[in-house]
Write an enzyme that holds these catalytic residues in place. Sequence first.
Site, PDB file in Angstrom:
ATOM      1  N   GLN B 255      -5.952   3.469 -10.227  1.00 49.41           N
ATOM      2  CA  GLN B 255      -5.969   4.550  -9.242  1.00 49.41           C
ATOM      3  C   GLN B 255      -7.311   5.277  -9.269  1.00 49.41           C
ATOM      4  O   GLN B 255      -7.889   5.584  -8.235  1.00 49.41           O
ATOM      5  CB  GLN B 255      -4.825   5.524  -9.528  1.00 49.41           C
ATOM      6  CG  GLN B 255      -4.675   6.613  -8.480  1.00 49.41           C
ATOM      7  CD  GLN B 255      -4.421   6.033  -7.107  1.00 49.41           C
ATOM      8  OE1 GLN B 255      -3.517   5.232  -6.933  1.00 49.41           O
ATOM      9  NE2 GLN B 255      -5.224   6.391  -6.137  1.00 49.41           N
ATOM     10  N   HIS B 258     -10.363   4.189  -7.209  1.00 44.87           N
ATOM     11  CA  HIS B 258     -10.365   4.303  -5.742  1.00 44.87           C
ATOM     12  C   HIS B 258     -11.483   5.196  -5.240  1.00 44.87           C
ATOM     13  O   HIS B 258     -12.280   4.813  -4.411  1.00 44.87           O
ATOM     14  CB  HIS B 258      -9.027   4.837  -5.239  1.00 44.87           C
ATOM     15  CG  HIS B 258      -8.110   3.765  -4.768  1.00 44.87           C
ATOM     16  ND1 HIS B 258      -8.419   2.922  -3.736  1.00 44.87           N
ATOM     17  CD2 HIS B 258      -6.882   3.390  -5.196  1.00 44.87           C
ATOM     18  CE1 HIS B 258      -7.432   2.069  -3.550  1.00 44.87           C
ATOM     19  NE2 HIS B 258      -6.487   2.315  -4.419  1.00 44.87           N
ATOM     20  N   GLU B 322       2.223  10.238  -4.470  1.00 43.75           N
ATOM     21  CA  GLU B 322       2.170   9.101  -3.551  1.00 43.75           C
ATOM     22  C   GLU B 322       2.760   7.863  -4.248  1.00 43.75           C
ATOM     23  O   GLU B 322       3.663   7.222  -3.732  1.00 43.75           O
ATOM     24  CB  GLU B 322       0.706   8.848  -3.164  1.00 43.75           C
ATOM     25  CG  GLU B 322       0.507   7.696  -2.207  1.00 43.75           C
ATOM     26  CD  GLU B 322      -0.971   7.322  -2.068  1.00 43.75           C
ATOM     27  OE1 GLU B 322      -1.798   7.802  -2.893  1.00 43.75           O
ATOM     28  OE2 GLU B 322      -1.295   6.543  -1.163  1.00 43.75           O
ATOM     29  N   HIS B 323       2.237   7.548  -5.442  1.00 47.20           N
ATOM     30  CA  HIS B 323       2.760   6.432  -6.237  1.00 47.20           C
ATOM     31  C   HIS B 323       3.360   6.988  -7.517  1.00 47.20           C
ATOM     32  O   HIS B 323       2.721   7.793  -8.197  1.00 47.20           O
ATOM     33  CB  HIS B 323       1.646   5.469  -6.648  1.00 47.20           C
ATOM     34  CG  HIS B 323       0.866   4.920  -5.508  1.00 47.20           C
ATOM     35  ND1 HIS B 323      -0.343   5.446  -5.111  1.00 47.20           N
ATOM     36  CD2 HIS B 323       1.117   3.884  -4.668  1.00 47.20           C
ATOM     37  CE1 HIS B 323      -0.820   4.755  -4.084  1.00 47.20           C
ATOM     38  NE2 HIS B 323       0.050   3.808  -3.783  1.00 47.20           N
ATOM     39  N   ASP B 356       0.322  -2.317  -3.812  1.00 48.53           N
ATOM     40  CA  ASP B 356      -0.880  -2.176  -2.990  1.00 48.53           C
ATOM     41  C   ASP B 356      -1.129  -3.430  -2.158  1.00 48.53           C
ATOM     42  O   ASP B 356      -1.692  -3.361  -1.068  1.00 48.53           O
ATOM     43  CB  ASP B 356      -2.113  -1.940  -3.878  1.00 48.53           C
ATOM     44  CG  ASP B 356      -2.148  -0.528  -4.437  1.00 48.53           C
ATOM     45  OD1 ASP B 356      -1.436   0.334  -3.904  1.00 48.53           O
ATOM     46  OD2 ASP B 356      -2.879  -0.295  -5.417  1.00 48.53           O
ATOM     47  N   HIS B 415      24.717  24.076  34.247  1.00 43.91           N
ATOM     48  CA  HIS B 415      25.196  23.018  33.359  1.00 43.91           C
ATOM     49  C   HIS B 415      26.701  22.826  33.530  1.00 43.91           C
ATOM     50  O   HIS B 415      27.213  21.709  33.495  1.00 43.91           O
ATOM     51  CB  HIS B 415      24.897  23.370  31.896  1.00 43.91           C
ATOM     52  CG  HIS B 415      23.453  23.220  31.510  1.00 43.91           C
ATOM     53  ND1 HIS B 415      22.446  23.938  32.099  1.00 43.91           N
ATOM     54  CD2 HIS B 415      22.852  22.415  30.585  1.00 43.91           C
ATOM     55  CE1 HIS B 415      21.278  23.584  31.548  1.00 43.91           C
ATOM     56  NE2 HIS B 415      21.507  22.667  30.631  1.00 43.91           N
TER      57      HIS B 415
END
Lengths: 429, 429
Positions: B255, B258, B322-323, B356, B415
């Site tokens: 990670q 990245h 996220e993960h 991934d 209505h």
Amino acid sequence: MKTILYPEKETWQKLSGRPVIGRSQLDDVVRTILHRVRLEGDKALLEYSQKFDGISLPSLKVSPSEIREAVDLVPGTLKSAIRIAKKNIEKFHSMQLISEPRLEITEGVKCWRRSVAIEKVGLYIPGGSAPLFSTVLMLAIPAKIAGCREIVMSTPPGSDGKVNPLILYTAWLTGVTDIFKIGGAQAIAAMAFGTESVPGVYKIFGPGNQFVTRAKEMVQMEGVSIDLPAGPSEVLVIADRTANPAFIASDLLSQAEHSADSQVIFLTDNREVLESVKSEVDVQVLRLQRKTIACKALENSMVILLSSVDECMDFSNLYAPEHLIINTLEAEKLSEKVVNAGSVFLGQYSCESAGDYASGTNHTLPTNGFAKSFSGVSVESFLRKISFQEVSRKGIENLGPVIQSLAEAELLEGHKKAVEIRLKNGENV
Amino acid sequence: MKTILYPEKETWQKLSGRPVIGRSQLDDVVRTILHRVRLEGDKALLEYSQKFDGISLPSLKVSPSEIREAVDLVPGTLKSAIRIAKKNIEKFHSMQLISEPRLEITEGVKCWRRSVAIEKVGLYIPGGSAPLFSTVLMLAIPAKIAGCREIVMSTPPGSDGKVNPLILYTAWLTGVTDIFKIGGAQAIAAMAFGTESVPGVYKIFGPGNQFVTRAKEMVQMEGVSIDLPAGPSEVLVIADRTANPAFIASDLLSQAEHSADSQVIFLTDNREVLESVKSEVDVQVLRLQRKTIACKALENSMVILLSSVDECMDFSNLYAPEHLIINTLEAEKLSEKVVNAGSVFLGQYSCESAGDYASGTNHTLPTNGFAKSFSGVSVESFLRKISFQEVSRKGIENLGPVIQSLAEAELLEGHKKAVEIRLKNGENV
């Protein structure tokens, strides 16, 4: 209503557009409200009550005794009607809560998704001319089915400092957790940021005036989700020679009475039906209590004659109406061509009011052409689908070389090494 | 990595926060780009290519011969690996396309939903240091399964004016309709508003730098949908004494490599594992090509010792990663407590790289705590669910009185009348 006969295809894009609303002044007002509520919390909310609603509230939160009082005030027949609507909406929405199977993607690699409710949600219910308790049904029921833990509701009080009993009764019936007497952009700010009294939430739902709508858009930029971008409500009716013009007129008017900026469009391939519908609208509108609003809305509305019902459907898909009524001989067949719409009503007895209240479908729908990319509110709107994967020793042996090859090609060596180290089973690499 | 031992519960909220990024300067730059592209179309795009990418493009669109050339350039082994990943992603995502039954809510009232693909979608694929063809797989495959008619892709060209062959090959393989050599905020503007060459789309997907992200947020305010609000990528690992520290370190580093602003968090209930993981990270990081980036990311990262794995899960739910990698003895049991996360990896062999690239799940996931209200990208992200209802004569007789009662209580007479006129079956009312 503007009447347009056989418009050229090149003009359709323009005809299917919506009025553009300027909003720079609005922005400053809303930004100030958001800022003050975030900074000053309850103090700002109470001051805005005083300023905008002209009332001094002892407490922002609706008390249990106020709820009990409201429950007693609602007549029995109305309670039964609300309960029937609730049952229908529950029946339709329960179907949306599904559990998915686990898939073995390749030997040793299992993947699946689990639906998990958003923990805290906020529902905004407008006040104003009509007590929209039906919107409480449409938001709280799917929230409850999804399993949201905290369902916070905010609605402006009347000049007596009280919330309409129908709204309170419906909120109580559907299991809303906390109810607050806050309206406007300040209600959105309170639920987005949280204050001493109001719990902050992760997603905000519900319709509102331009201040509410803009506040929702702005808090979205700060990381709070919203249900839908909003615009004035709309109906588009497609009818052929078999349709009853009086029915069509009543459908157009039930949309027009919502607000002066409502959008009402009627498409047909039949000249006589077109003329009859126009006459019927002229007659029926005069019988409405809300005729001033309806007449105003009709001024911006269109009646369009096209060469076939298929062409009507093409126009409708370009317009992407919130509500689409297909009142033709073969409505179901024509409905297969629907690509852009929020909710669709088939046949002569499927009036929009059915979906607004009690058929079971949701009435919180994409307006303003957003049906091209948005769905209406559903149980899914209150859920996240979290993905899971379980890779065994066998699985990483199977899939490892593929992952390594792709990671290497993306120049992400660390991604490759996370596989390598496992294939070597714990030896240092 | 910051090491924090048994932090007090009161500090968790702060610990689980993300760095706040200022953006007022960014806003001006992006606003200008959006404005110019909307006004000047291709002319502005070509000028921005010159200005930002330093190249003069003869055409914005990738030609068929460029695609053929790319297909020839990709080595066979890599093609096979991409095809296996594609097959797995297709297998997992195909399950998400379901058709729902029609329900008879009450006699004569049928309701159902139909999934319809968004007609035109745009995919943004970043350029920069790594050719992220895996993101093409993750976006184009669900778009194709959903049935999107136009799948437009935009990606920045290299200094030679060409798009990376891996990206072109993958786009060709997955059925992308049109590919454009445009990067940055101007690519988002082009797909949002359309230009002479680039078709406008209804929803834009894909990751990008801060300019791209901000442009997506801004076009969203103009009515173009986006997949997800974005932030730097993240992983949170929970491990107990049974975990292999070398595996954990490799996950944290995959990670961290990245980008410098990646978020990496490690939680454990075991002091020894904590120390071993730290040592392993120190050793493994030095072996990475991208060690400068990884080291930078590690500076903002945390290792936290807590009193139990359940407490680790509580913290994780507050952080909403996220993960999430659960590397514990009873990973599956612990995973039942996951409330907020994008994608979850269970057990010691489930490394993040699997998800991934090739396990089948989607890697476009909510970052920055947005997992509290958002799901990752799925086939549903490319669909709308349109609701339909068909009410028969019998149906309106059944449901009509309920609708009338509710409409009356909401003071929406029109209505009510739309029902009344149908119950009287066409007599004028």
